[in-house]
Design a protein around this motif. Structure first.
Motif, PDB file in Angstrom:
ATOM      1  N   LEU A   1      16.191 -34.135  22.770  1.00  0.00           N
ATOM      2  CA  LEU A   1      16.440 -35.105  23.687  1.00  0.00           C
ATOM      3  C   LEU A   1      15.925 -34.346  25.151  1.00  0.00           C
ATOM      4  N   LEU A   2      16.425 -33.205  25.450  1.00  0.00           N
ATOM      5  CA  LEU A   2      16.208 -32.380  26.525  1.00  0.00           C
ATOM      6  C   LEU A   2      14.495 -32.219  26.733  1.00  0.00           C
ATOM      7  N   VAL A   3      13.853 -31.826  25.486  1.00  0.00           N
ATOM      8  CA  VAL A   3      12.455 -31.987  25.695  1.00  0.00           C
ATOM      9  C   VAL A   3      11.795 -33.124  25.779  1.00  0.00           C
ATOM     10  N   LEU A   4      12.167 -34.175  25.293  1.00  0.00           N
ATOM     11  CA  LEU A   4      11.679 -35.498  24.985  1.00  0.00           C
ATOM     12  C   LEU A   4      11.945 -36.153  26.422  1.00  0.00           C
ATOM     13  N   VAL A   5      13.099 -36.060  27.029  1.00  0.00           N
ATOM     14  CA  VAL A   5      13.120 -36.366  28.318  1.00  0.00           C
ATOM     15  C   VAL A   5      12.128 -35.748  29.677  1.00  0.00           C
ATOM     16  N   MET A   6      12.260 -34.561  29.495  1.00  0.00           N
ATOM     17  CA  MET A   6      11.295 -33.779  30.318  1.00  0.00           C
ATOM     18  C   MET A   6       9.928 -33.954  30.257  1.00  0.00           C
ATOM     19  N   SER A   7       9.493 -34.007  28.807  1.00  0.00           N
ATOM     20  CA  SER A   7       8.044 -34.098  28.828  1.00  0.00           C
ATOM     21  C   SER A   7       7.726 -35.811  28.927  1.00  0.00           C
ATOM     22  N   GLY A   8       8.749 -36.409  28.715  1.00  0.00           N
ATOM     23  CA  GLY A   8       8.415 -37.839  29.047  1.00  0.00           C
ATOM     24  C   GLY A   8       8.129 -38.005  30.356  1.00  0.00           C
TER      25      GLY A   8
ATOM     26  N   ILE B   1       8.418 -30.997  31.593  1.00  0.00           N
ATOM     27  CA  ILE B   1       7.772 -30.048  30.726  1.00  0.00           C
ATOM     28  C   ILE B   1       6.433 -30.470  30.660  1.00  0.00           C
ATOM     29  N   PRO B   2       5.353 -29.555  30.946  1.00  0.00           N
ATOM     30  CA  PRO B   2       5.425 -28.230  31.775  1.00  0.00           C
ATOM     31  C   PRO B   2       5.934 -28.680  33.220  1.00  0.00           C
ATOM     32  N   SER B   3       6.324 -27.622  33.803  1.00  0.00           N
ATOM     33  CA  SER B   3       6.805 -27.971  35.304  1.00  0.00           C
ATOM     34  C   SER B   3       5.617 -28.269  36.313  1.00  0.00           C
ATOM     35  N   TYR B   4       4.541 -28.024  35.664  1.00  0.00           N
ATOM     36  CA  TYR B   4       3.177 -28.372  36.425  1.00  0.00           C
ATOM     37  C   TYR B   4       2.347 -29.581  35.814  1.00  0.00           C
ATOM     38  N   TYR B   5       1.587 -30.428  36.625  1.00  0.00           N
ATOM     39  CA  TYR B   5       1.253 -31.634  35.885  1.00  0.00           C
ATOM     40  C   TYR B   5       0.222 -31.426  34.827  1.00  0.00           C
ATOM     41  N   SER B   6       0.733 -31.662  33.519  1.00  0.00           N
ATOM     42  CA  SER B   6      -0.620 -31.608  32.558  1.00  0.00           C
ATOM     43  C   SER B   6      -0.261 -32.816  31.567  1.00  0.00           C
ATOM     44  N   LEU B   7      -0.909 -33.931  31.753  1.00  0.00           N
ATOM     45  CA  LEU B   7      -0.568 -35.238  30.717  1.00  0.00           C
ATOM     46  C   LEU B   7      -0.811 -34.480  29.340  1.00  0.00           C
ATOM     47  N   ALA B   8      -1.765 -33.861  29.007  1.00  0.00           N
ATOM     48  CA  ALA B   8      -2.206 -33.328  27.381  1.00  0.00           C
ATOM     49  C   ALA B   8      -0.880 -32.657  27.031  1.00  0.00           C
ATOM     50  N   GLU B   9      -0.475 -31.728  27.728  1.00  0.00           N
ATOM     51  CA  GLU B   9       0.362 -30.809  27.240  1.00  0.00           C
ATOM     52  C   GLU B   9       1.834 -31.384  27.300  1.00  0.00           C
ATOM     53  N   GLY B  10       2.226 -32.228  28.212  1.00  0.00           N
ATOM     54  CA  GLY B  10       3.144 -33.295  28.069  1.00  0.00           C
ATOM     55  C   GLY B  10       3.260 -33.970  26.989  1.00  0.00           C
ATOM     56  N   ARG B  11       2.069 -34.546  26.649  1.00  0.00           N
ATOM     57  CA  ARG B  11       2.180 -35.264  25.349  1.00  0.00           C
ATOM     58  C   ARG B  11       2.162 -34.583  24.021  1.00  0.00           C
TER      59      ARG B  11
ATOM     60  N   PHE C   1       5.159 -35.512  21.504  1.00  0.00           N
ATOM     61  CA  PHE C   1       5.105 -35.803  20.041  1.00  0.00           C
ATOM     62  C   PHE C   1       5.591 -35.130  18.898  1.00  0.00           C
ATOM     63  N   PHE C   2       5.378 -33.709  19.161  1.00  0.00           N
ATOM     64  CA  PHE C   2       5.889 -32.521  18.398  1.00  0.00           C
ATOM     65  C   PHE C   2       7.456 -32.859  18.089  1.00  0.00           C
TER      66      PHE C   2
ATOM     67  N   SER D   1       0.363 -20.911  26.215  1.00  0.00           N
ATOM     68  CA  SER D   1      -0.107 -20.089  24.875  1.00  0.00           C
ATOM     69  C   SER D   1      -0.878 -20.972  23.977  1.00  0.00           C
ATOM     70  N   GLN D   2      -2.061 -20.556  23.629  1.00  0.00           N
ATOM     71  CA  GLN D   2      -2.924 -21.180  22.714  1.00  0.00           C
ATOM     72  C   GLN D   2      -2.213 -21.365  21.326  1.00  0.00           C
ATOM     73  N   THR D   3      -1.507 -20.314  20.714  1.00  0.00           N
ATOM     74  CA  THR D   3      -0.890 -20.342  19.422  1.00  0.00           C
ATOM     75  C   THR D   3       0.067 -21.465  19.468  1.00  0.00           C
ATOM     76  N   PHE D   4       1.135 -21.543  20.588  1.00  0.00           N
ATOM     77  CA  PHE D   4       2.030 -22.579  20.709  1.00  0.00           C
ATOM     78  C   PHE D   4       1.504 -24.156  21.057  1.00  0.00           C
ATOM     79  N   GLN D   5       0.387 -23.842  21.692  1.00  0.00           N
ATOM     80  CA  GLN D   5      -0.530 -25.445  21.725  1.00  0.00           C
ATOM     81  C   GLN D   5      -0.917 -25.989  20.250  1.00  0.00           C
ATOM     82  N   ASN D   6      -1.326 -24.825  19.423  1.00  0.00           N
ATOM     83  CA  ASN D   6      -1.414 -25.304  18.139  1.00  0.00           C
ATOM     84  C   ASN D   6      -0.523 -25.723  17.380  1.00  0.00           C
ATOM     85  N   ILE D   7       0.639 -25.170  17.495  1.00  0.00           N
ATOM     86  CA  ILE D   7       1.971 -25.548  16.859  1.00  0.00           C
ATOM     87  C   ILE D   7       2.461 -26.783  17.225  1.00  0.00           C
ATOM     88  N   LEU D   8       2.278 -27.291  18.594  1.00  0.00           N
ATOM     89  CA  LEU D   8       2.837 -28.528  18.976  1.00  0.00           C
ATOM     90  C   LEU D   8       1.615 -29.355  18.545  1.00  0.00           C
ATOM     91  N   GLY D   9       0.388 -29.198  18.459  1.00  0.00           N
ATOM     92  CA  GLY D   9      -0.647 -29.911  18.170  1.00  0.00           C
ATOM     93  C   GLY D   9      -0.758 -30.303  16.702  1.00  0.00           C
TER      94      GLY D   9
END
Lengths: 270, 253
Positions: free
Chosen positions: A27-34, A103-113, A117-118, B31-39
């Motif tokens: 929930l912590l990760v989901l709220v922050m990445s959300g 999460i992440p603390s900078y803006y990145s929609l792709a990384e947040g998603r 989802f993970f 980290s690319q590895t971690f990105q792959n895990i999340l992916g």
């Protein structure tokens, strides 16, 4: 046999404890990445569609000098927190939610998603596992089931009064949870958390093709997105109340009990 | 006093913990590895979403009363190149769509040829990865009809859509697999809400691939290339935003 007897004396079953901590992390990760995902378009609508030119019932606004949240026609200034805040380098940022909340603390929609989802998968599988296991180990029937006597207004009022007096346990009660606890736990586990999964799925265009009724139930994709956000807010509220009662009921003992299981007859609770 | 200290230590530890959690998340995120895990969760999304339904399930269609008052444009709003401007000036009469790569009979279609083929009109919801949605009525040639004419070779696994616009100096492109390519709602659209597609929405030809997010719907399409692998196109991730912004190739969620 001895093992199962031992388990019976624990206040929190192993499944409950495992799920509690996995779920807390999720929930912590989901709220922050959300919140990162929300920052991409910090406006909420009702209905199927909604975009920059359409009326948003809630929106974050920002300018060089101030940030605000607009709810309906009411503007609430939130400079320093939402819409206009300083990052760790002292730079003014105009994203809706600040870096310490995302999460992440900078803006990145792709990384947040990706984060979202993970952890959504772990959260969903964990919740399903916990629900099924809690039926079979009778956690639901014994601890969460609300008896007819408990539904009586007099019982509910008495428990409200107890809470207001910061008395969280009635001596001599056979239940490990009082009625207000049952309301909130049942409400969160069986209503709010599944609602988050289903409103989340209802926003997916592929799911909309597979299960169009799901998006319809919530009144459209943008309504599902609004409900998803409101549900998140209620979960954050639950977390705050959970932490306050934890502090008042004895944080170390309670937290330790959620790790080791605690003792059943010792029934202070958070 | 002792209790105060413990509490203070606790709060300090908590703040420190929260701080290191955040910077830890950022480090992991980079980290690319971690990105792959999340992916890997995205692979699960792809498999599960494709397994549900009969794989040719249609995206929801709406009535004319459900249209967004204004269909928002995003990304490139005008390719702005001299060639494009010249073509736009004559109503894209000279626009060509080239089908190249792993086809048995590569084709070149003029806009007029596409307009004379059977058309499909659909009112669908466009979902942007950013979170907003717009409902619009699209008319175009089902991609299947073009593929039937050009005839894919057996080794073809993906279609790459080449576009006239550049973002940050790179040509925009996108790709889909054959399941989406033959889907009945996958069309090469030239009309939006009953008029020629406006320039900001991708004139004169825009791909509609309704079960995926907006960035898959390539605008200003000039060519469709059939390929066996996406490795050799762009940076190999299957699309402009996939290469540049790390977005997922499969955009069903």
């Amino acid at each position: 046999m001895i093992k199962s007897q031992k388990n019976m004396t624990k206040r929190h079953k192993l499944t409950t404890r495992l799920w509690h901590w996995v779920n807390a992390l999720c929930l912590l990760v989901l709220v922050m990445s959300g919140l990162t995902i929300f920052n991409a378009h910090p406006r909420l609508y009702w209905g199927e569609y909604g975009s920059s030119d359409d009326y948003a019932w809630a929106a974050v606004g920002s300018s060089q000098t101030l940030g605000y949240v607009r709810l309906g026609e009411t503007k609430i200034e939130t400079t320093g927190f939402i819409g206009n805040w300083r990052d760790s380098n002292g730079q003014i940022q105009k994203w809706a939610f600040p870096g310490w909340a995302t999460i992440p603390s900078y803006y990145s929609l792709a990384e947040g998603r990706r984060w979202h989802f993970f952890f959504a998968w772990i959260f969903s599988v964990g919740l399903a596992f916990f629900m099924i296991r809690s039926m079979f180990n009778r956690h639901v029937q014994k601890d969460l089931h609300i008896s007819r006597a408990e539904w009586r207004p007099s019982n509910i009022l008495r428990d409200v009064e107890n809470h207001l007096r910061l008395r969280f346990h009635e001596t001599g009660s056979v239940n490990i949870y009082n009625i207000l606890q049952k309301f909130s736990y049942v409400g969160v586990i069986f209503i709010l958390l599944p609602l988050m999964i289903f409103t989340g799925l209802a926003m997916s265009p592929a799911m909309d093709a597979n299960w169009p009724w799901l998006t319809d139930i919530f009144g459209g994709r943008q309504s599902a997105r609004s409900i998803h956000f409101i549900g998140m807010s209620l979960l954050v509220l639950f977390f705050i109340v959970h932490m306050i009662t934890l502090l008042l009921a004895g944080p170390f003992k309670q937290t330790w009990a959620m790790v080791t299981g605690g003792k059943r007859e010792d029934s202070d609770h958070a | 006093m002792r209790k105060m200290l413990t509490r203070r230590t606790l709060i300090a530890t908590g703040a420190l913990g929260a701080g290191s959690l955040l910077s830890g998340c950022d480090a992991l995120s980079r980290s690319q590895t971690f990105q792959n895990i999340l992916g890997s969760a995205e692979d699960a999304n792809f498999l599960v979403q494709r397994a549900l339904g009969d794989r040719m399930e249609l995206a929801s269609e709406y009535s004319i009363n459900d249209l967004s008052p204004k269909f928002r444009a995003n990304g490139t709003r005008d390719p702005g190149t001299p060639d494009y401007a010249a073509s736009a000036a004559q109503g894209f009469a000279d626009w060509q769509l080239r089908l190249t790569g792993l086809f048995k009979k590569p084709q070149i279609f003029s806009l007029a040829a596409l307009l004379s083929m059977p058309q499909r009109t659909q009112i669908t919801r466009h979902d942007c990865v950013e979170g907003w949605s717009a409902i619009g009525q699209w008319t175009g040639v089902p991609l299947k009809l073009l593929l039937d004419l050009a005839q894919l070779q057996d080794s073809a696994k993906f279609l790459v859509f080449h576009c006239a616009d550049r973002l940050g100096g790179r040509p925009y492109y996108e790709s889909i697999d054959l399941l989406d390519a033959f889907h009945p709602q996958t069309i090469m659209a030239h009309r939006l809400n009953g008029e020629s597609v406006p320039i900001e929405n991708g004139a004169p030809l825009r791909l509609r691939v309704e079960r995926q997010l907006g960035y898959k719907h390539a605008k200003y399409v000039t060519g469709i290339e059939a390929v066996a692998t996406l490795d050799n196109v762009g940076e190999g991730k299957g699309g402009y935003w996939e290469d540049v912004g790390n977005y997922e190739w499969y955009a069903g969620i």
